[in-house]
Write an enzyme that holds these catalytic residues in place. Structure first.
Site, PDB file in Angstrom:
ATOM      1  CE  LYS A  43      46.552 178.633  65.823  1.00 63.72           C
ATOM      2  NZ  LYS A  43      45.156 178.184  65.674  1.00 63.72           N
ATOM      3  N   GLY A  44      51.657 175.390  69.133  1.00 58.17           N
ATOM      4  CA  GLY A  44      51.810 174.412  70.211  1.00 58.17           C
ATOM      5  C   GLY A  44      52.763 174.763  71.336  1.00 58.17           C
ATOM      6  CG  ASP A  97      54.391 171.493  69.812  1.00 55.83           C
ATOM      7  OD1 ASP A  97      55.276 171.221  68.965  1.00 55.83           O
ATOM      8  OD2 ASP A  97      53.197 171.604  69.502  1.00 55.83           O
ATOM      9  CG  ASP A 100      55.010 162.875  65.135  1.00 59.02           C
ATOM     10  OD1 ASP A 100      55.193 161.791  65.700  1.00 59.02           O
ATOM     11  OD2 ASP A 100      54.083 163.068  64.332  1.00 59.02           O
ATOM     12  CE  LYS A 128      53.272 161.793  69.188  1.00 56.60           C
ATOM     13  NZ  LYS A 128      52.147 161.869  68.195  1.00 56.60           N
ATOM     14  CG  ASP A 156      46.047 171.305  67.952  1.00 59.56           C
ATOM     15  OD1 ASP A 156      47.239 170.988  67.801  1.00 59.56           O
ATOM     16  OD2 ASP A 156      45.238 171.379  67.010  1.00 59.56           O
ATOM     17  NE  ARG A 162      46.224 175.276  69.552  1.00 60.73           N
ATOM     18  CZ  ARG A 162      47.119 174.641  68.800  1.00 60.73           C
ATOM     19  NH1 ARG A 162      48.207 174.138  69.340  1.00 60.73           N
ATOM     20  NH2 ARG A 162      46.923 174.496  67.504  1.00 60.73           N
TER      21      ARG A 162
END
Ligand code: IMP
Ligand code: MG
Length: 174
Positions: A43-44, A97, A100, A128, A156, A162
């Site tokens: 969803k990000g 989004d 990582d 990141k 989130d 969000r």
């Protein structure tokens, strides 16, 4: 309960400016008569994608998919399209989004490549970098950020935050 207002890492105006620049870069790299097949990772990425795509004056087809890591296989991630979406032969732009460890994206990219898009580009809002364990090449990156749990602008913490208009960070849950 978490605080209502996490610390600000990237304020709204900086986000807007950078997203606009990214849209310009993508537009420059896309022939005027081309159709972009934008694939948004839920969803990000939904807020980032909405802002980004509205700034790209090209024909755009939009699809959504959802990913999750597979706990029993640490190097793997599974994904599912919300609706059928044609990939073969298309000018695919994957919108995510945050990068990582890189596990999710590298897995996703190899699965998408197997479906033979004509071209595959990636637009990532946040990188990141200190957390990377898998090497992934991305085409458009918004911001490099430190190793913090970031929220807002689509991202989130346990499904909250969000809707924040900025990128903030919270202490990692213990
Ligand atoms: P990776 O497979 O480790 O690169 O994980 C990427 C996914 O983890 C992203 O698509 C996000 O859904 C999630 N994620 C990683 N870091 C954060 C964070 O700081 N805030 C919110 N979600 C995150
Ligand atoms: Mg995600």
């Amino acid at each position: 309960m978490r605080t209502l207002a996490p610390e600000i890492l990237i304020p709204e105006d900086a986000l807007a400016r950078r997203v606009r620049e990214m849209a310009e870069e993508i537009t420059r790299d896309t022939p005027e008569d081309a159709e972009i097949a934008a694939l948004v990772v839920l969803k990000g990425a939904f807020v980032f994608a909405a802002d980004l795509l509205r700034r790209i004056p090209r024909r755009v087809r939009i699809g959504f998919l959802e990913t999750h890591k597979v706990p029993s296989r640490p190097g793997a991630a599974d994904f599912a399209f919300t609706h059928p979406f044609r990939i073969e032969g298309s000018d695919l732009l994957l919108i995510e989004d945050i990068l990582d460890t890189g596990v999710t994206l590298s897995h996703l990219l190899s699965r998408l490549r197997a479906r033979r898009p004509a071209r595959l580009r990636t637009a990532i809002l946040l990188d990141k970098k200190p957390r990377r364990t898998v090497n992934v090449d991305v085409d458009y990156v918004g911001f490099e950020i430190p190793d913090k749990w970031v929220v807002g602008y689509g991202l989130d913490d346990d499904e909250t935050y969000r809707n924040l208009p900025y990128i903030g960070y919270v202490e990692e849950a213990s």
